[in-house]
Design a protein around this motif. Structure first.
Motif, PDB file in Angstrom:
ATOM      1  N   ASN A 211       0.845  -1.196   0.000  1.00  0.00           N
ATOM      2  CA  ASN A 211       0.000   0.000   0.000  1.00  0.00           C
ATOM      3  C   ASN A 211       0.882   1.249   0.000  1.00  0.00           C
ATOM      4  O   ASN A 211       1.995   1.208   0.490  1.00  0.00           O
ATOM      5  CB  ASN A 211      -0.906   0.016   1.235  1.00  0.00           C
ATOM      6  CG  ASN A 211      -2.136  -0.852   1.065  1.00  0.00           C
ATOM      7  OD1 ASN A 211      -2.098  -1.837   0.342  1.00  0.00           O
ATOM      8  ND2 ASN A 211      -3.201  -0.517   1.722  1.00  0.00           N
TER       9      ASN A 211
ATOM     10  N   SER B 145      -5.396   7.778  -2.272  1.00  0.00           N
ATOM     11  CA  SER B 145      -6.163   6.635  -1.776  1.00  0.00           C
ATOM     12  C   SER B 145      -7.359   6.337  -2.689  1.00  0.00           C
ATOM     13  O   SER B 145      -7.611   5.185  -3.053  1.00  0.00           O
ATOM     14  CB  SER B 145      -6.638   6.934  -0.353  1.00  0.00           C
ATOM     15  OG  SER B 145      -7.556   5.962   0.089  1.00  0.00           O
TER      16      SER B 145
ATOM     17  N   THR C  40      -4.024   4.490   2.384  1.00  0.00           N
ATOM     18  CA  THR C  40      -2.756   5.191   2.190  1.00  0.00           C
ATOM     19  C   THR C  40      -2.196   5.623   3.536  1.00  0.00           C
ATOM     20  O   THR C  40      -2.928   6.155   4.375  1.00  0.00           O
ATOM     21  CB  THR C  40      -2.970   6.395   1.256  1.00  0.00           C
ATOM     22  OG1 THR C  40      -3.405   5.883  -0.011  1.00  0.00           O
ATOM     23  CG2 THR C  40      -1.691   7.178   1.048  1.00  0.00           C
TER      24      THR C  40
END
Lengths: 646, 201
Positions: free
Chosen positions: A139, A161, A168
């Motif tokens: 991520n 995000s 995020t």
């Protein structure tokens, strides 16, 4: 602390990094914010909670970080921008959920987690680099270099995000979270939150968004890597990556986070502006490889400046290996070369040290004569061990434990936990706490140790935890102990607050993060329902507390709980609760060195409110510090410390 | 130093004390006043041992041009506000230099746990030797006279402003005191602040 909702856009304010983060959350228009207190991240939720009445945001203290991120993810699934905050250890608690969330992706609202790490470990019992979790679960991750940038980055993190449909991370460090500096607030969004709705199951137009199940993982794992590559592309042109210095530097510094300003200051201090450049990376995972590769071509030497793990250092060296032979001319400096350490907090001085060595410069901040005076001064200055506050109920609890264990005489011991009472492992708690790991670990360890009677362990097993820690992670361990018929005594040091991190409310306090009344999850009721034997004591009543401990330890089996209930002295101060006692020392009774107690009150008991009078050599009360708790009157063997009821 | 005029770029201030003495309150007032006067300011406070009797320091870097990192370079402090003698000396050993000005509360705060406190006279002589100028202000004593040791840091704030060692005048502080201490507690804090100015004049 200013109310972050009422700051004037465009004005200049002095804000703590954590407050700037909170302002960023408001400016991003997030509608849900959750977290669990943990320094250096603790001030974000209170700042948002204070702003909640003026803005359209729901703010909560969750019972632990895993629940907190689940609460925030719920917001995201229902289409609301959501935010979650924790310290580095909290990331471990949250990890179990997060390592599945990467597969499901988020919902219609962006999801941002702010994790504040603690290089130097000033407020932690570990020094872990939480950036690894972003790499671990694929991520995106970014790192602000100032309070202002933290605010801007939080806003941008929502765009990232939502663009890649992933959680995020924004990773701070204590120095960013706690430094107060000039911040210019932006506008708050004018439009209301979208209507929250959990997506319809058979919405054919949007099949991905209708369910959030992490299996079957083969379906989701490949798209996750596509999303990560998309994030990399976005990061290549991020406004948070920047370059300062000559086009072809002798040395290229690659820096991120708080270290960035150390680099710029170090370069200036050594007058290296024409020879050394700084590539600041705000986006550190996935690495913007094209950007970095472009700069690697301009130099022969690269210095990595980042705190703790050589995270960027390894990513760039991996990239350099992939780019061989184009990168064969490069020499790398950083943690691997020993120029900087992969632990502890960095500073401008540590960067100057590395730069001076690499560039062959001598740096002497002070002349020799002054330096000699500094050495003499340092030798004169004693250490100043940290202590529990004057009037702290934990001192009373540990005094009762020390005496109780001694009277019991079977070498009983206490498994410690995380909170102010962690100091039980050292002098302030009379060295009584013998273990310290994660939140709730004391009780888990006690549950295991309490089963070792069959192998001959005949020492009484005790565990200690705080009230907030109890709800966070102790409950499963306590249930485990009861279920498996372990034999130990849990002391819950209930001081009515999450005291260590700034008195935040929790499920036992009857108040939510935003100050609304809440149902009290009662410690006694929970422990009894779990099947433990429960007693409640005020630890300042030493005889009763010691008796209770002796009785509990004497029981041959089962899980016993003693709730040590007394409000944190600092909370009392905040609520303006007057001291109970006015203390003084009767000079005719204190025999000082002739007593035979070896200065029990100042040497062993060690409350900061007690001191030795320089003239008489006898014990004395330091009026500036004494909280009037009256405990020392109970411990003086000569009864020389007198408390008069106020 | 006159209000609004910075004599050095950056100007490095350290407030040294013991956790619980209120150095964060003091650094907050000074930092906010400087921002209101248009300076670029970074304030770093020791975190973790606040309220717990450990040694703490707040670092304030002041600039007209740029935002610096918050921690002072070794040997580069310009002004040291010492809330306690030994803590003053601890900061001098790390950040002192022949030009540094020290303003010190001479009342010791004894370490707990049986740690011995050095000879106070020796500590004071070392502070004086290592500073270009040393002023002692008995802020704890004055605060106790006013009825509560809690006023000592506002008295110290007054002393620092009165000494003219920051680019701030008393007018920059008054609105902040009014904001921080609403209602009837404002008056006593204003009195404490003025007492500090009086102590150095």
């Amino acid at each position: 602390m200013a109310n972050i909702a009422t700051l004037k856009p465009g004005s200049t304010c002095l804000l703590m990094g954590n407050e700037a983060v909170a302002r960023g959350v408001l400016e991003a228009g997030a509608g849900v914010a959750s977290g669990y207190p943990g320094s250096p991240s603790s001030e974000v939720i209170p700042a948002l909670a204070e702003a909640a009445s003026q803005t359209d945001i729901y703010v909560e203290w969750s019972t632990n970080e895993k629940v907190a991120v689940e609460v925030a993810a719920g917001g995201s699934f229902a289409g609301i921008r959501s935010f979650c905050v924790m310290k580095q250890n909290g990331a471990n608690v949250a990890a179990d959920f997060i390592v599945n969330l990467n597969m499901t992706g988020i919902g219609g609202g962006g999801l941002v987690i702010f994790i504040s790490d603690d290089p130097g470990g000033g407020t932690s019992n570990n020094e872990q680099d939480s950036r690894t979790i972003a790499k671990w679960i694929d991520n995106p991750l970014m790192e602000p270099s100032s309070a202002q940038e933290a605010k801007e980055m939080i806003k941008w993190a929502y765009e990232v995000s939502e663009a890649v449909n992933l959680l995020t991370f924004v990773r701070g460090v204590g120095r960013i979270s706690y430094t107060r500096s000039n911040v210019v607030p932006g506008e708050l969004p004018r439009k209301a939150q979208p209507e929250a709705v959990f997506p319809e199951i058979w919405d054919r137009n949007n099949p991905r968004k209708s369910r959030f199940t992490s299996g079957p993982f083969p379906v989701f794992h490949a798209p996750l890597h596509e999303k990560l590559e998309k994030a990399r592309e976005i990061f290549e042109t991020s406004p948070f990556n920047s370059y300062t210095g000559p086009e072809k530097p002798e040395l290229l510094i690659i820096a991120c986070g708080a270290s960035t300003s150390y680099c710029i200051e170090g370069v200036n201090e050594l007058n290296l502006e024409d020879r050394v450049s700084v590539l600041k990376l705000g986006t550190t995972w996935p690495l913007p490889e094209k950007l970095v590769a472009k700069h690697l071509k301009t130099t022969c030497k690269v210095l990595f400046v980042e705190e703790m793990d050589p995270f960027v250092e390894r990513s760039v060296m991996e990239l350099a290996a992939a780019l061989l032979p184009e990168t064969a001319h490069l020499t790398f400096f950083g943690a691997r070369s020993g120029h900087l350490t992969p632990y502890g907090e960095l500073s401008t001085d540590s960067v100057i040290g590395a730069l001076a060595d690499i560039m062959g410069i001598t740096y002497q901040p002070r002349d020799r004569a002054y330096e000699e005076m500094c050495v003499e001064a340092a030798a004169l200055v004693p250490g100043r061990p940290i202590n529990m506050c004057p009037g702290c109920p934990h001192r009373a609890t540990y005094w009762a434990v020390k005496n109780g264990l001694s009277l019991d005489g079977r070498n009983g011991f206490v498994c410690g936990d995380v909170g102010c009472y962690s100091m039980g492992f050292a002098g302030p708690g009379f060295y009584q706490a013998r273990t310290m790991h994660a939140m709730g670990s004391g009780t888990g360890l006690a549950s295991g140790l309490g089963k070792l009677g069959r192998f001959g362990l005949d020492q009484p097993v005790l565990a200690i935890c705080g009230d907030s820690t109890f709800y966070h992670a102790v409950m499963p361990a306590l249930a485990n102990g009861v279920y498996n018929n372990s034999n130990f005594t849990l002391l819950i040091a209930d001081n009515s607050a999450t005291a260590m991190t700034g008195f935040q409310p929790h499920p036992g306090t009857g108040q939510t993060a935003t100050g609304e009344p809440a149902k009290v999850v009662e410690l006694e009721a929970v422990c009894r329902a779990m099947g433990a034997t429960v007693e409640t004591c005020d630890p300042f009543d030493l005889p009763k507390t010691i008796d209770t401990l002796l009785k509990m330890m004497a029981e041959e089996s089962g899980v016993k709980v003693v709730i040590m209930r007394h409000m944190c002295q600092l909370v009392k101060g905040k609520r303006k609760i007057a001291p109970s006692w006015k203390m003084h020392v009767d000079g005719s009774k204190c025999l000082a060195d002739a007593c035979g107690c070896h200065r029990l009150c100042t040497r062993l008991f060690g409350c900061p409110g007690l001191m030795v009078d320089g003239e008489t050599g006898k014990a004395a009360i330091d009026e500036a510090l004494c909280a009037g708790c009256g405990l020392c009157a109970q411990i003086c063997p000569a009864h020389a410390i007198i408390g008069e009821e106020v | 130093m006159r209000p609004g005029k910075l004599e050095k770029e950056p100007y490095n201030v350290i407030i040294a004390g013991v956790g619980g003495q209120g150095n964060v309150l003091l650094s907050g007032f000074i930092g906010a006043a400087l921002v209101n006067e248009g300076f670029m300011v970074s304030v770093a406070d020791t975190f973790g041992v606040s309220q717990r009797g450990g040694s703490v320091a707040s670092h304030i870097k002041i600039s007209r041009k740029t935002l610096y990192s918050s921690v002072t370079l070794k040997g580069k402090a310009d002004l040291l506000i010492g809330m306690e003698p030994v803590e003053t000396l601890r900061s001098l050993a790390e950040f002192g230099n022949p030009g540094i000005i020290s303003i010190v509360n001479p009342r010791p705060f004894y370490p707990s746990g049986g740690v011995a406190y050095p000879d106070l006279g020796e500590v004071r002589r070392a502070i004086e030797r290592m500073s270009s100028r040393t002023s002692y202000v008995n802020v704890t004593e004055e605060a106790l006279k006013m009825g509560n040791p809690i006023y000592s840091n506002i008295i110290l704030l007054g002393a620092v402003i009165g000494a003219g060692v920051l680019p701030l005048g008393e007018e920059s502080i008054f609105p902040l005191l009014a904001e921080r201490f609403p209602g009837e507690i404002l008056e006593i804090n204003l009195r404490a602040f003025r007492k500090g100015i009086e102590l150095v004049s």
